[in-house]
Design an enzyme around this catalytic site. Structure first.
Site, PDB file in Angstrom:
ATOM      1  N   ARG A  69       3.460   7.643  10.672  1.00  0.00           N
ATOM      2  CA  ARG A  69       3.223   7.441   9.231  1.00  0.00           C
ATOM      3  C   ARG A  69       3.718   8.633   8.417  1.00  0.00           C
ATOM      4  O   ARG A  69       4.312   8.464   7.342  1.00  0.00           O
ATOM      5  CB  ARG A  69       1.728   7.215   8.966  1.00  0.00           C
ATOM      6  CG  ARG A  69       1.289   5.804   9.276  1.00  0.00           C
ATOM      7  CD  ARG A  69      -0.206   5.623   9.074  1.00  0.00           C
ATOM      8  NE  ARG A  69      -0.626   5.756   7.684  1.00  0.00           N
ATOM      9  CZ  ARG A  69      -1.900   5.864   7.297  1.00  0.00           C
ATOM     10  NH1 ARG A  69      -2.871   5.856   8.201  1.00  0.00           N
ATOM     11  NH2 ARG A  69      -2.228   5.966   6.034  1.00  0.00           N
ATOM     12  N   ASP A 103      -1.214   9.412   0.850  1.00  0.00           N
ATOM     13  CA  ASP A 103       0.228   9.671   0.936  1.00  0.00           C
ATOM     14  C   ASP A 103       0.747  10.814   0.057  1.00  0.00           C
ATOM     15  O   ASP A 103       1.856  11.303   0.259  1.00  0.00           O
ATOM     16  CB  ASP A 103       1.028   8.383   0.660  1.00  0.00           C
ATOM     17  CG  ASP A 103       0.715   7.741  -0.701  1.00  0.00           C
ATOM     18  OD1 ASP A 103       0.392   8.470  -1.662  1.00  0.00           O
ATOM     19  OD2 ASP A 103       0.800   6.493  -0.793  1.00  0.00           O
ATOM     20  N   HIS A 118     -10.237   9.439   0.275  1.00  0.00           N
ATOM     21  CA  HIS A 118     -10.007   9.252   1.717  1.00  0.00           C
ATOM     22  C   HIS A 118      -9.187  10.379   2.341  1.00  0.00           C
ATOM     23  O   HIS A 118      -8.616  10.197   3.416  1.00  0.00           O
ATOM     24  CB  HIS A 118      -9.350   7.891   1.987  1.00  0.00           C
ATOM     25  CG  HIS A 118     -10.282   6.729   1.766  1.00  0.00           C
ATOM     26  ND1 HIS A 118      -9.853   5.429   1.623  1.00  0.00           N
ATOM     27  CD2 HIS A 118     -11.639   6.681   1.669  1.00  0.00           C
ATOM     28  CE1 HIS A 118     -10.904   4.635   1.436  1.00  0.00           C
ATOM     29  NE2 HIS A 118     -11.988   5.367   1.448  1.00  0.00           N
ATOM     30  N   GLY A 187      -3.666  -1.945  -7.233  1.00  0.00           N
ATOM     31  CA  GLY A 187      -3.171  -2.049  -5.852  1.00  0.00           C
ATOM     32  C   GLY A 187      -4.202  -1.810  -4.772  1.00  0.00           C
ATOM     33  O   GLY A 187      -3.873  -1.226  -3.747  1.00  0.00           O
TER      34      GLY A 187
HETATM   35  P1  OAD Z   1      -5.117  -2.877   1.236  1.00  0.00           P
HETATM   36  O1  OAD Z   1      -3.971  -2.989   2.181  1.00  0.00           O
HETATM   37  O2  OAD Z   1      -6.436  -3.377   1.689  1.00  0.00           O
HETATM   38  O3  OAD Z   1      -4.772  -3.646  -0.119  1.00  0.00           O
HETATM   39  C1  OAD Z   1      -3.538  -3.446  -0.773  1.00  0.00           C
HETATM   40  C2  OAD Z   1      -3.582  -4.192  -2.086  1.00  0.00           C
HETATM   41  O4  OAD Z   1      -2.385  -3.903  -2.795  1.00  0.00           O
HETATM   42  C3  OAD Z   1      -3.676  -5.708  -1.966  1.00  0.00           C
HETATM   43  O5  OAD Z   1      -4.696  -6.185  -2.826  1.00  0.00           O
HETATM   44  C4  OAD Z   1      -2.301  -6.198  -2.438  1.00  0.00           C
HETATM   45  O6  OAD Z   1      -2.361  -7.469  -3.113  1.00  0.00           O
HETATM   46  C5  OAD Z   1      -1.926  -5.094  -3.405  1.00  0.00           C
HETATM   47  N1  OAD Z   1      -0.478  -4.920  -3.652  1.00  0.00           N
HETATM   48  C6  OAD Z   1       0.560  -5.176  -2.831  1.00  0.00           C
HETATM   49  N2  OAD Z   1       1.727  -4.874  -3.429  1.00  0.00           N
HETATM   50  C7  OAD Z   1       1.432  -4.427  -4.662  1.00  0.00           C
HETATM   51  C8  OAD Z   1       2.202  -3.952  -5.771  1.00  0.00           C
HETATM   52  N3  OAD Z   1       3.543  -3.872  -5.725  1.00  0.00           N
HETATM   53  N4  OAD Z   1       1.548  -3.569  -6.898  1.00  0.00           N
HETATM   54  C9  OAD Z   1       0.191  -3.637  -6.957  1.00  0.00           C
HETATM   55  N5  OAD Z   1      -0.582  -4.067  -5.955  1.00  0.00           N
HETATM   56  C10 OAD Z   1       0.021  -4.448  -4.809  1.00  0.00           C
HETATM   57  O7  OAD Z   1      -5.183  -1.324   0.777  1.00  0.00           O
HETATM   58  P2  OAD Z   1      -6.399  -0.527   0.129  1.00  0.00           P
HETATM   59  O8  OAD Z   1      -7.174  -1.370  -0.802  1.00  0.00           O
HETATM   60  O9  OAD Z   1      -5.847   0.751  -0.364  1.00  0.00           O
HETATM   61  O10 OAD Z   1      -8.850   3.526   4.263  1.00  0.00           O
HETATM   62  O11 OAD Z   1      -7.279  -0.235   1.408  1.00  0.00           O
HETATM   63  C11 OAD Z   1      -8.447   0.520   1.273  1.00  0.00           C
HETATM   64  C12 OAD Z   1      -8.628   1.423   2.448  1.00  0.00           C
HETATM   65  O12 OAD Z   1      -8.562   0.663   3.677  1.00  0.00           O
HETATM   66  C13 OAD Z   1      -7.536   2.469   2.632  1.00  0.00           C
HETATM   67  O13 OAD Z   1      -7.743   3.616   1.844  1.00  0.00           O
HETATM   68  C14 OAD Z   1      -7.640   2.785   4.079  1.00  0.00           C
HETATM   69  C15 OAD Z   1      -7.734   1.379   4.617  1.00  0.00           C
HETATM   70  O14 OAD Z   1      -8.290   1.255   5.870  1.00  0.00           O
HETATM   71  C16 OAD Z   1      -8.969   4.423   5.236  1.00  0.00           C
HETATM   72  O15 OAD Z   1      -8.058   4.647   6.009  1.00  0.00           O
HETATM   73  C17 OAD Z   1     -10.298   5.100   5.286  1.00  0.00           C
END
Ligand code: OAD
Length: 247
Positions: A69, A103, A118, A187
């Protein structure tokens, strides 16, 4: 009035603004999200890669995952959404950028004082003496890395499932959410707690909630305005409206 106009009206009236971001804000930079098709967790044993137990069982396997990553991220650059969210620190009287992302792309776009609930993938922490250091090298000189102070193995400076979030950071983010006039949620699937709880804090304190996401998140029902589409397109249009230019 369309949704972008409504969002800009709400933000025009807001003095205290919080932006809360997740992996989707970096998607257009080429960073994979976690959930959904092609996501980082799809088909991967999360418990082996992102828990203290997984690390204890096989630290080299975990480090290989983070090294991959880190090397991918080293090639990624901030996108237009990161740029807007950084510029907003000069637009609003009080502005707090809270991210679940590890990131570092918000800072690369110029954002200051970002609250990293995080942690950061560019930080490593000693498993013995707890010393933390910034480690920007990708690839790392050695995998796993070792503490320059005591020689013990280091771990990634990210929060894993089952771990506490950094207390001071979560407190600061909760305070900002509780006092926000508006929260822009960008996002995130809003399924990982306690981070997702920040949206609930803001909404129940009366903040206007604006969600920017091509899909509805788990907390979309709390949103006053839902901007459906990629953040890299919609945030610049919203910003243009705020600046008084046609979107
Ligand atoms: P997710 O992968 O769960 O969700 C990503 C979101 O981004 C989804 O709702 C997509 O619809 C949206 N998305 C995709 N492309 C997009 C774009 N171009 N513009 C806007 N939105 C877009 O990621 P997180 O919600 O960040 O934690 O996940 C939360 C946590 O789960 C992370 O911080 C990580 C993970 O496990 C840890 O590692 C502790």
């Amino acid at each position: 009035m369309n949704e972008l106009d409504r969002a800009s009206e709400l933000l025009r009236r807001a003095r205290r603004v919080v932006a809360f971001t997740g992996a989707g804000v970096s998607a257009e930079s080429g960073v994979p999200t976690f959930r959904g098709a092609g996501g980082l967790w799809e088909g991967r044993p999360v418990e082996e890669l992102a828990t203290p137990q997984g690390f204890a069982a096989d630290p080299v396997r975990v480090w290989r995952f983070y090294e991959q990553r880190r090397c991918n991220l080293a090639r990624c650059r901030p996108n237009a959404a990161h740029d807007v969210l950084a510029r907003w620190q000069d637009r609003f009287a009080a502005y707090t950028l809270v991210t679940q992302n590890v990131d570092g792309l918000h800072e690369e776009a110029g954002a200051r004082h970002v609250l990293h609930v995080h942690g950061s993938i560019w930080t490593v922490r000693c498993t013995r003496c707890g010393r933390e250091r910034h480690e920007p090298a990708a690839p790392l000189p050695e995998v796993p890395p070792h503490c320059p102070a005591c020689g013990a193995m280091e771990r990634p400076g990210v929060v894993w499932f089952g771990e506490m979030l950094p207390e001071a950071v979560l407190d600061a983010a909760s305070q900002a959410a509780a006092h926000a006039d508006a929260m822009v949620v960008v996002g995130t699937s809003a399924v990982v707690y306690p981070a997702a709880g920040l949206v609930q804090i803001a909404a129940s304190a009366g903040a206007a909630v604006i969600e920017v996401n091509p899909e509805a998140s788990a907390l979309a029902h709390l949103a006053d305005v839902e901007l459906r589409g990629p953040a890299g397109e919609l945030l610049p249009r919203l910003d243009a409206l705020l600046a008084g230019a046609p979107a």
